[in-house]
Structure formats: structure tokens, C-alpha cells
Design a protein around this motif. Structure first.
Motif, mmCIF file in Angstrom:
data_model
loop_
_atom_site.group_PDB
_atom_site.id
_atom_site.type_symbol
_atom_site.label_atom_id
_atom_site.label_comp_id
_atom_site.label_asym_id
_atom_site.label_seq_id
_atom_site.Cartn_x
_atom_site.Cartn_y
_atom_site.Cartn_z
ATOM 1 N N TYR A 147 0.851 -1.189 0.000
ATOM 2 C CA TYR A 147 0.000 0.000 0.000
ATOM 3 C C TYR A 147 0.882 1.232 0.000
ATOM 4 O O TYR A 147 2.060 1.182 0.348
ATOM 5 N N LEU A 159 -4.155 0.311 -2.150
ATOM 6 C CA LEU A 159 -3.747 -1.027 -1.716
ATOM 7 C C LEU A 159 -3.728 -1.919 -2.946
ATOM 8 O O LEU A 159 -4.711 -1.949 -3.701
ATOM 9 N N LYS A 178 -7.122 7.499 3.456
ATOM 10 C CA LYS A 178 -6.079 6.987 4.348
ATOM 11 C C LYS A 178 -6.679 6.557 5.684
ATOM 12 O O LYS A 178 -7.546 7.239 6.244
ATOM 13 N N TYR A 184 -5.502 -1.734 6.292
ATOM 14 C CA TYR A 184 -4.944 -2.136 4.999
ATOM 15 C C TYR A 184 -4.630 -3.630 5.001
ATOM 16 O O TYR A 184 -4.898 -4.333 4.035
#
Length: 195
Positions: A147, A159, A178, A184
């Protein structure tokens, strides 16, 4: 003579009100709604033989939980914008009232043209065009997973999860606002299982 006209008028009114005419109009078909897809609460448990769209790869409940979106999320299939030599590309915008369309999560599932060198090379090539350096590698997930900050929108992260599945290279690209690194990683694990 006046009585005759009176009787005729009363008789005519009686006959008109006694007869009922029914007119049936054809029902109008509703206008077509914008294309939406139904995402099951439990999305794909494993790699499908054929990839036909992107939305079933992530359930709206998973997107809400991992991004913190509190509004209702509507998954909308749309064209993917990953470039390069690709055979198939599918996109899903997770539209919601908390974010503009530009900031809403957008998942793309991409299958490159054959022959392609490897899923690792495809991830690297896509990262070059999508990421602002540096990239963070997530080890042990798919063939290559990373990512980074989006090269197009500094408020978003990208990602990338690459995997060889069912004899073809598959790449998942998730553009999201974000968030935490563990989110992630959770997205990456879900996508790697389902690619």
C-alpha cells in the motif's frame, strides 16, 4: 310537449348513469434504475472460476467496519481505471453519504493480457503508475501486496494485492481514504483469499 321533453331528459339521464363504461389503460413500466449490484453479506469465500464483477469481493459491512463509514453504503459496479495491457477490468464504487464520489472506496479487479511475466511484476508496474513513493510491503499475503499514498489524491491510499489464481494473474486495487495500517492488512487478507 314540455312533459314529453322532460320525460325524455329524465330517461336519458337515467340510462347514462345506469351504464358504466370501464376503460383499462396499459400500466406504464417503471423507468430503469441505475445499475446496482447486490453484494452478499458473506462475499466470495474463495477464488471464483470466472471474475465477472468487482463488488462481491468486499461486503459493504466489511468496508464500513474497516473504514469507519457510518452512512449506508451502496456498491455500484463501474468501469475500472487501471491502465496498461489488461484483458479484463471491473470496478466497484462503494458510494456513501459520508464521502464524495472522489473519496469513496473504489475497488478494481484487473486481469492482465496473456502472457504476463508474473503477478509480482504486474503489482510493481501498477504501483509505479498509482503510487506516490514510498510503498509499504505487506508480507505473506498473496504473491505481492503493498500500500502507498495515492499519486493522484494525497487524501487517499492505494492497496495492491496480486495473486495467481485459477491459472491467471489477478490484481485487486483498492483506493480508499487513508486509514490505519491494520485496516490495509485486513483488506489485503480478505482480497487475497477471494482473488
Amino acid at each position: 310537449m314540455k312533459r314529453t321533453w322532460g320525460f325524455l331528459t329524465v330517461g336519458l339521464l337515467f340510462s347514462v348513469t345506469a351504464c358504466t363504461v370501464t376503460i383499462t389503460l396499459p400500466a406504464r413500466s417503471p423507468s430503469p434504475a441505475p445499475y446496482e449490484t447486490t453484494v452478499p453479506t458473506t462475499p466470495l469465500p474463495a477464488s471464483p472460476a470466472l471474475v465477472l464483477d468487482a463488488c462481491p469481493f468486499l461486503a459493504v459491512t466489511e468496508v464500513a467496519q474497516l473504514t469507519g463509514i457510518s452512512a449506508e453504503i451502496k456498491p455500484l459496479e463501474q468501469e475500472a481505471h487501471v491502465g496498461g495491457r489488461v484483458e479484463k477490468r471491473y470496478g466497484c464504487l462503494y458510494e456513501n453519504a459520508d464521502q464524495t464520489a472522489a473519496l469513496a472506496p473504489h475497488l478494481q479487479i484487473v486481469i492482465p493480457l496473456k502472457p504476463e511475466s508474473a503477478s509480482v511484476a504486474f503489482v510493481d508496474e501498477t504501483a509505479k503508475s498509482s503510487c506516490h513513493e514510498p510503498v509499504t510491503i505487506i508480507g505473506g499475503v498473496g504473491d505481492k501486496t503493498m500500500y502507498c499514498e495515492s499519486g493522484k489524491n494525497q487524501a487517499k491510499a492505494v492497496l495492491l494485492v496480486g495473486k495467481v489464481s485459477r491459472g491467471e494473474v489477478r490484481l485487486a486495487v483498492l483506493d480508499i481514504v487513508k486509514t490505519r495500517p491494520d485496516a490495509y492488512e485486513m483488506f489485503a487478507k480478505l482480497l487475497a483469499q477471494r482473488l
